[in-house]
Enzyme design. Structure first.
Site, short mmCIF file in Angstrom:
data_model
loop_
_atom_site.label_atom_id
_atom_site.label_comp_id
_atom_site.label_asym_id
_atom_site.label_seq_id
_atom_site.Cartn_x
_atom_site.Cartn_y
_atom_site.Cartn_z
N CYS A 105 -29.59 37.15 22.90
CA CYS A 105 -29.52 37.82 24.20
C CYS A 105 -29.08 39.29 24.04
O CYS A 105 -29.83 40.09 23.52
CB CYS A 105 -28.62 37.03 25.14
SG CYS A 105 -28.78 37.52 26.87
N HIS A 144 -30.35 31.28 24.86
CA HIS A 144 -29.03 31.04 24.26
C HIS A 144 -28.95 29.68 23.57
O HIS A 144 -28.57 28.70 24.22
CB HIS A 144 -27.96 31.06 25.36
CG HIS A 144 -27.63 32.43 25.87
ND1 HIS A 144 -26.66 33.21 25.30
CD2 HIS A 144 -28.15 33.14 26.90
CE1 HIS A 144 -26.58 34.37 25.97
NE2 HIS A 144 -27.47 34.35 26.94
N GLU A 175 -26.72 28.58 21.62
CA GLU A 175 -25.33 28.08 21.55
C GLU A 175 -24.93 27.38 22.84
O GLU A 175 -23.92 26.70 22.89
CB GLU A 175 -24.38 29.24 21.23
CG GLU A 175 -23.97 30.14 22.39
CD GLU A 175 -25.06 31.14 22.83
OE1 GLU A 175 -26.20 31.05 22.33
OE2 GLU A 175 -24.75 31.98 23.68
#
Lengths: 84, 234
Positions: free
Chosen positions: B86, B203, B205
């Protein structure tokens, strides 16, 4: 002392979604003759020194090092001498 | 395998990245503050998401000039593994480690939603545990995520197979409707020419554990580990 007035806009080849949105809004207000709107940034820098050539070189360096992303943007510089 | 998570003032996803490495991969990880110039001998750098330096001027522009970046650039140019997520992707393009740029979403809004991605390349250190053209679900959360590049760069990325993820539908089809932000060619992630630096807007994660609603993102991190253990580190 110099004042550099820098105008940064998207290159013509880059779609400008903000400009498009403002264009639409102007049209909806009845400004049918608006052909295009491009949004950009306005930066003013006060720079010490008395050599215009040197000042311009420095400003261009600042543009290429930080202020402008040449992948998507282009810029114009206006340099004026100001009283200290 | 030693990981480092670079932290700028305004980063906001660094703790999630740290957690994944520490708790799920169970590998050593440390935070690297932007004002430091020591990468502490890490094997892989993660540039996390957030709003580094408030994204003033342009997303990632100021962060890309902070003290640690000199070392990050040198690390990347020597072939060190870097994952930019990002805002991290934006920083890597601003730093010149990845081509192109990320501009405001077509919607002009901050968009936070799940997206489906087609894995276009599995022969990278970041994607080796996916299958070619697999459709995965990873969320986006950005306002400036529309990938753009000039025509020549785009053609080169396509020709060299450097587009790693594209926004798609459940069938894996790439259409204008499956493009959340106006990115050219539905690009969600790209890799550099040497194949050691990946930038992606979604994302991973945020979906690396079943309890978070998905595990598709975990394989980016486990791919890295598998690649490293497969001999790349020796």
């Amino acid at each position: 002392m110099f004042k550099a007035i820098i105008t940064i806009t998207f290159k013509k080849s880059i779609l400008d979604p903000q400009g498009n949105a403002v264009h639409k809004a102007l049209k909806s207000l009845g400004y049918e003759d608006v052909e295009d709107v491009r949004m950009g940034k306005h930066v003013e820098i006060l720079l010490r020194g008395d050599e215009p050539q040197e000042a311009e070189t420095k400003i261009k360096e600042m543009c290429s090092n930080l202020l402008v992303n040449p992948v998507i943007e282009e810029y114009q510089v206006e340099l004026v001498e100001v009283e200290v | 395998m030693k990981f480092g998570v670079v932290v700028f003032p305004g980063s906001s996803c660094e703790a999630d990245c740290y957690y994944i490495i520490d708790q799920i991969l169970q590998e050593p990880v440390s935070y690297l503050w932007h004002a430091e110039q020591d990468l502490r001998g890490v094997d892989c750098l993660i540039i996390p998401g957030g709003y580094a330096y408030g994204n003033y001027l342009r997303a990632g522009a100021i962060a890309s000039n902070s003290p640690i970046m000199e070392k990050v650039i040198a690390f990347g140019k020597k072939g060190g593994l870097i994952l930019g997520i990002c805002n991290g992707f934006q920083i890597l393009t601003e730093a010149g480690l990845l081509p192109g740029a990320l501009i405001k979403n077509r919607s002009l809004r901050f968009q936070c939603e799940n997206t489906l991605l087609r894995v276009e390349q599995t022969n990278t250190p970041f994607t080796s545990t996916y299958t070619q053209h697999e459709v995965i679900k990873i969320p986006i959360a950005h306002e400036e995520g529309a990938y753009v590049a000039d025509k020549e760069t785009l053609e080169r990325l396509e020709k060299e197979g450097r587009i790693v993820f594209r926004y798609c539908n459940e069938q894996g089809e790439i259409t204008p409707e499956t493009n959340p932000n106006g990115a050219l060619n539905n690009i969600a992630g790209i890799i550099n020419e040497q194949g050691n630096i990946l930038g992606m807007m979604p994302h991973p994660e945020r979906c690396a554990e079943a309890i978070l609603g998905g595990e598709d993102g975990e394989r980016i991190f486990s791919s890295l580990l598998a690649w490293w253990q497969g001999g790349a580190g020796r």
